[in-house]
Design an enzyme around this catalytic site. Sequence first.
Site, PDB file in Angstrom:
ATOM      1  N   ASP A 174       0.816  -1.214   0.000  1.00 59.86           N
ATOM      2  CA  ASP A 174       0.000   0.000   0.000  1.00 59.86           C
ATOM      3  C   ASP A 174       0.853   1.269   0.000  1.00 59.86           C
ATOM      4  OD1 ASP A 174      -2.359  -1.501   0.088  1.00 59.86           O
ATOM      5  OD2 ASP A 174      -2.315  -1.614   2.268  1.00 59.86           O
ATOM      6  N   ARG A 212      -0.435   0.891  16.767  1.00 60.88           N
ATOM      7  CA  ARG A 212      -0.886   2.078  16.039  1.00 60.88           C
ATOM      8  C   ARG A 212      -0.818   3.377  16.835  1.00 60.88           C
ATOM      9  NH1 ARG A 212       0.782  -0.765  12.588  1.00 60.88           N
ATOM     10  NH2 ARG A 212      -0.536  -1.819  11.054  1.00 60.88           N
ATOM     11  N   ASP A 266      -7.421  -0.063  11.068  1.00 60.14           N
ATOM     12  CA  ASP A 266      -6.254   0.794  11.250  1.00 60.14           C
ATOM     13  C   ASP A 266      -6.469   2.229  10.798  1.00 60.14           C
ATOM     14  OD1 ASP A 266      -4.725  -1.061  12.503  1.00 60.14           O
ATOM     15  OD2 ASP A 266      -3.545  -1.634  10.752  1.00 60.14           O
ATOM     16  N   SER A 294      -2.185 -10.442   3.323  1.00 64.03           N
ATOM     17  CA  SER A 294      -2.041  -9.164   3.997  1.00 64.03           C
ATOM     18  C   SER A 294      -1.486  -9.447   5.384  1.00 64.03           C
ATOM     19  CB  SER A 294      -3.401  -8.462   4.094  1.00 64.03           C
ATOM     20  OG  SER A 294      -3.280  -7.253   4.816  1.00 64.03           O
TER      21      SER A 294
END
Length: 410
Positions: free
Chosen positions: A18, A98, A127, A179
């Site tokens: 990404d 995160r 996320d 992923s």
Amino acid sequence: MNKKEYKKIVLAYSGGLDTSIIIPWLKENYGNPEIIAVSGNVGQASELEGLEEKAIKTGASKIYIEDLTEEFLTDYVFPCVQAGAKYEEYLLGTAFARPIIAKRIAEIALKEGADAICHGCTGKGNDQVRFELGIKAFLPNIPIIAPWREWDIKSRSEEIDYAEAHNVPLKINRETNYSKDKNIWHLSHEGLDLEDPKNEPKYNEEGFLEMGVSPENAPDKPTYVKIHFEKGVPTSVDGEKMNATELVGKLNELGGANGIGLLDIVENRLVGMKCRGVYETPGGAIIYKAHEILETICLDKETAHYKASVAQKLGELVYNAQWFTPLTKAILSFVKSTQETVTGDVTLKLYKGNMINAGVQSPYSLYDADIATFDEDDVYDQKDSQGFINLYGLPTKVIAKMKKNNGLEM
């Protein structure tokens, strides 16, 4: 501000599929702004190799690779270990990482005078919420760009097409494009055959598991490990004192070798859908299990039972992007107060995916063998229990008499 007015954008950069294609995409679609990549090192090891060269080659002007691993464990992971916080059995590996990364991105954006911050999270994932709420806690007014909510790319296959057309180097291919998210605490797997819950994960296929082996490929002989805790925080393994990074790394080795910490669940995502994930958390699973065992002898009944409900709430808050909130802060303060006497040693027997309690001791243990014994003792008068039962059972007795007197069903 519109797209053409952004001069400098800070990008949350992992070097994965990404974020690799986002750099050229931002330059094409936002008037060729300066791109500053920020990568938070939370223990993803080999994934950081060649990251600087790749970021610069694909169009970034500079890259920050911030070593956050020790802070990640001590300030975000271990407080939740003390709490026993989980989300539907998931040990929160991605959710833990995160907030600290978002905080550092915001700090660098402020330092660099950036016009906007960009992330590569999809519009289906948790996320995107975690990053954006983390950033808003420190830079509430900065614009946030989320290409997955803007561009015409619809799938990971199309992302690969875009990468190949723009000469972006990739470490994946179309056939093995799970992923994944990796840090020192865990590795997650999603996508491909895992999208159908009826499919068994390919635990024994070479390259699927990265942090350990499947239980059936673990040794036939058990491994014993002793973990010492100080006020609910793990501080040593087998008598050797370690910092957080060393300790989790050591337990990852031991747990991984014995098939510990595999989890296959369909979880309820924050954004409203169910999603199937396979997780590897070998060291983390050991720490959670050992801490849970230690608390059984160090916490009184009422605190332990109440704390369990708090743990569930904290797990939901962490999963749901609520780290930087008053409630999370208050819960963590409560949890810390419960850990004053959670000090001691726990020995676990690791065997083919199992963690077996092999002994626990603490100078603050509330377990009194003289009271609990089934043998003769001089400290517990069993006759006392009759009066206790009479008083404790009085409401039951009164209700039963009332029903009988009124002909009600007992």
